[in-house]
Design a protein around this motif. Structure first.
Motif, short mmCIF file in Angstrom:
data_model
loop_
_atom_site.label_atom_id
_atom_site.label_comp_id
_atom_site.label_asym_id
_atom_site.label_seq_id
_atom_site.Cartn_x
_atom_site.Cartn_y
_atom_site.Cartn_z
N ARG A 195 -7.35 0.34 5.74
CA ARG A 195 -6.19 1.21 5.57
C ARG A 195 -5.95 1.52 4.10
O ARG A 195 -5.71 2.67 3.71
N LEU A 196 -6.06 0.49 3.25
CA LEU A 196 -5.80 0.69 1.82
C LEU A 196 -6.89 1.53 1.18
O LEU A 196 -6.61 2.30 0.25
N ASP A 197 -8.13 1.42 1.66
CA ASP A 197 -9.21 2.28 1.15
C ASP A 197 -8.89 3.74 1.41
O ASP A 197 -9.10 4.62 0.55
N ILE A 198 -8.39 4.04 2.61
CA ILE A 198 -8.08 5.42 2.97
C ILE A 198 -6.86 5.92 2.22
O ILE A 198 -6.80 7.07 1.78
N VAL A 199 -5.87 5.04 2.05
CA VAL A 199 -4.67 5.41 1.29
C VAL A 199 -5.03 5.86 -0.11
O VAL A 199 -4.42 6.79 -0.66
N GLU A 200 -6.02 5.22 -0.71
CA GLU A 200 -6.45 5.59 -2.07
C GLU A 200 -6.91 7.04 -2.13
O GLU A 200 -6.84 7.68 -3.18
N HIS A 225 0.25 -1.91 -3.49
CA HIS A 225 -1.19 -1.81 -3.73
C HIS A 225 -1.50 -0.75 -4.78
O HIS A 225 -2.46 -0.90 -5.55
N LEU A 226 -0.71 0.32 -4.81
CA LEU A 226 -0.97 1.42 -5.75
C LEU A 226 -0.57 1.02 -7.16
O LEU A 226 0.33 0.21 -7.36
N ASP A 227 -1.24 1.61 -8.14
CA ASP A 227 -0.79 1.39 -9.51
C ASP A 227 0.57 2.08 -9.68
O ASP A 227 0.92 2.99 -8.92
N GLU A 228 1.35 1.66 -10.66
CA GLU A 228 2.74 2.09 -10.75
C GLU A 228 2.89 3.59 -10.96
O GLU A 228 3.81 4.21 -10.40
N ASN A 229 2.01 4.21 -11.72
CA ASN A 229 2.10 5.66 -11.93
C ASN A 229 1.87 6.42 -10.62
O ASN A 229 2.58 7.38 -10.31
N ASP A 245 15.21 3.46 0.67
CA ASP A 245 15.00 2.34 1.60
C ASP A 245 13.78 1.52 1.21
O ASP A 245 13.77 0.29 1.34
N LEU A 246 12.75 2.21 0.73
CA LEU A 246 11.51 1.52 0.37
C LEU A 246 11.69 0.68 -0.89
O LEU A 246 11.36 -0.52 -0.91
N VAL A 247 12.20 1.27 -1.96
CA VAL A 247 12.30 0.51 -3.22
C VAL A 247 13.34 -0.60 -3.12
O VAL A 247 13.27 -1.58 -3.86
N ALA A 248 14.28 -0.47 -2.18
CA ALA A 248 15.28 -1.52 -2.00
C ALA A 248 14.65 -2.81 -1.51
O ALA A 248 15.24 -3.89 -1.66
N ARG A 249 13.46 -2.73 -0.93
CA ARG A 249 12.77 -3.92 -0.43
C ARG A 249 11.87 -4.56 -1.49
O ARG A 249 11.24 -5.58 -1.23
N LEU A 250 11.78 -3.95 -2.65
CA LEU A 250 10.98 -4.51 -3.74
C LEU A 250 11.86 -5.37 -4.64
O LEU A 250 13.09 -5.27 -4.61
N ASP A 251 11.25 -6.19 -5.47
CA ASP A 251 12.06 -6.98 -6.41
C ASP A 251 12.63 -6.06 -7.49
O ASP A 251 12.14 -4.95 -7.72
N ASP A 252 13.68 -6.52 -8.14
CA ASP A 252 14.43 -5.67 -9.07
C ASP A 252 13.57 -5.13 -10.20
O ASP A 252 13.69 -3.96 -10.59
N SER A 253 12.68 -5.94 -10.73
CA SER A 253 11.86 -5.49 -11.86
C SER A 253 10.89 -4.39 -11.43
O SER A 253 10.68 -3.41 -12.15
N LYS A 254 10.31 -4.54 -10.23
CA LYS A 254 9.40 -3.52 -9.71
C LYS A 254 10.15 -2.23 -9.44
O LYS A 254 9.67 -1.13 -9.76
N THR A 255 11.34 -2.35 -8.86
CA THR A 255 12.16 -1.17 -8.57
C THR A 255 12.47 -0.41 -9.85
O THR A 255 12.31 0.82 -9.91
N GLU A 256 12.91 -1.11 -10.88
CA GLU A 256 13.27 -0.45 -12.13
C GLU A 256 12.05 0.20 -12.78
O GLU A 256 12.15 1.29 -13.36
N ALA A 257 10.91 -0.47 -12.71
CA ALA A 257 9.69 0.10 -13.30
C ALA A 257 9.31 1.41 -12.61
O ALA A 257 8.94 2.39 -13.28
#
Length: 435
Positions: A195-200, A225-229, A245-257
């Motif tokens: 799945r991740l290969d195809i997502v790329e 899995h994706l790079d941040e950019n 809804d998606l970013v709310a499930r990430l940790d705060d530092s990842k969300t802010e980045a």
């Protein structure tokens, strides 16, 4: 003068201008998607920017306003300024499709593609039209020209590159005409690595549509899995409420980045939605309603509704406010349903045909009351206002269904949904669809 049919070889290196007449670069290629049952759809053009960097920027076809013999004009302010990265669904016409060989299905004759026409349909979408083929010589004379032929896409079996066409590319070509929901289901049937290969290889906008149809746990796995950019680019293409809804499930530092890397306007909408509790109107709403002034005519409102990027649920009504007309707007005045617009002459002002009976939800309204309001007024979209009576968003029925259905509803057989206690299925004896 813009044309609706053009052979792409003539467009190579054509200057590209913005709508103010300033040159921004030159056309280097056109990007298409192979499709399993129809000719390839044209996604957009590749523009090489002026200057020493030779940076390639992708411009969607909907932002190309004019194609002429000596120039192209684009809505440059709407173009994504990130460097172009080709995905598995995407094929370059000039550098990858021209000079490919194929076999005519009717005769078995081999030919080489020397040019490709693209055609615009009535809806403004572009697709590959005729292919100009060079056929084998039929004369022994060294000076005789090889015969040529115009064929359609379905008349030719194209030689594919077994090394260049990866398994991910083959999967995406076979599923190219699936809707986002069906493609999401197909991906979830695969192993996580596959799945991740195809997502790329999925373009950002296509991946955004697919993510919106997935379980939140699967969304998180993919976005991490994706790079941040790349992840920020995908979030830019998502509906603001789904992105929140998606970013709310990430940790705060990842969300802010990620929010820092998103387009400022998109990030601002997501930040606003994150302030609300998920079981309130503010947590359910999206921030992309069609907002107009009371002086807008019926004809102008219908033009806005017809835009292809408007989600069907949001196209059921236009919302009328005082200035400004971007959320959060000025004071909310009312709405006009699409069907009501069709009943009035084009010159009628929407401010004179407002439906004021519908009470908007407040950002703090509980989700249960939102469901009741949608049912009470037979609505597909419900306006949401803040303490100052400004329109800040709209709740659509599909967002409510996603909220009240169980998390695993996609994998639950229809006959078992009633057992969840969420849905009561109508029967043939229930008095029709409203039973």
């Amino acid at each position: 003068m813009s044309v609706s049919k053009v052979f792409v070889a003539r467009l190579a290196n054509t200057p590209v201008y913005d709508r103010d007449g300033d040159r921004v670069g030159r056309l280097r290629d056109l990007i298409v998607n192979y499709r399993s049952a129809h000719s390839p759809r044209v996604n957009g053009i590749l523009v090489e920017l002026l200057g020493a960097t030779r940076k390639l920027v992708f411009v969607k076809m909907k932002h190309v306003t004019s194609i002429g013999s000596s120039q192209l004009i684009v809505k440059w302010e709407d173009a994504d300024q990130r460097p172009f990265e080709q995905r598995g669904e995407e094929v370059r016409i000039l550098s990858e499709l021209l000079d490919r060989s194929g076999t005519l299905r009717e005769t078995g004759t081999r030919g080489v593609i020397e040019d490709v026409s693209i055609i615009e349909d009535d809806a403004g979408d572009w697709a590959v039209g005729q292919l100009f083929l060079r056929l084998p010589r039929t004369s022994l004379s060294l000076f005789a020209k090889a015969p040529t032929k115009y064929v359609t896409w379905d008349e030719l079996d194209l030689d594919l590159d077994p090394e260049g066409d990866t398994p991910a590319t083959q999967f995406l070509t076979a599923h190219s005409e699936m809707g986002p929901s069906d493609l999401a289901d197909a991906l979830l049937d695969l192993s996580e690595d596959r799945r991740l290969d195809i997502v790329e290889e999925l373009p950002d906008d296509r991946l955004a549509d697919v993510l919106e149809e997935m379980y939140e746990d699967d969304q998180v796995v993919i976005i991490q899995h994706l790079d941040e950019n790349r992840a920020a680019g995908v979030l830019d293409h998502m509906q603001p409420d789904d992105a929140a809804d998606l970013v709310a499930r990430l940790d705060d530092s990842k969300t802010e980045a990620l929010l820092a890397l998103m387009e400022p306007e998109e990030a601002e909408d997501v930040r606003m939605l994150l302030e609300f509790e998920p079981d309130t109107a503010g947590g359910l709403m999206t921030t992309d309603p069609i907002v107009v002034s009371g002086d807008t005519t019926v004809a102008e409102a219908l033009v806005l509704i017809r835009r292809t990027e408007i989600a069907p649920a949001l196209a059921t009504a236009v919302f009328v406010t005082a200035s400004p007309y971007e959320v959060p707007t000025g004071r909310y005045l009312g709405l006009v349903h699409f069907q009501r617009l069709l009943r009035y002459p084009p010159h009628e002002r929407v401010g004179s045909i407002l439906d004021k009976r519908i009470e908007p939800a407040h950002t703090t309204t509980p989700d249960v009351e939102v469901v009741r309001s949608l049912a009470r007024y037979d609505l597909v979209a419900l306006p949401v206002v803040d303490d100052e009576d400004r329109l800040v968003g709209v709740i659509t029925v599909d967002d409510v269904l996603d909220h009240i259905l169980p998390d695993d509803w996609r994998s639950v057989p229809r006959e078992n949904l009633a057992e969840t206690g969420i849905i009561t299925l109508p029967t043939l004896d229930s008095g029709g669809a409203h039973g």
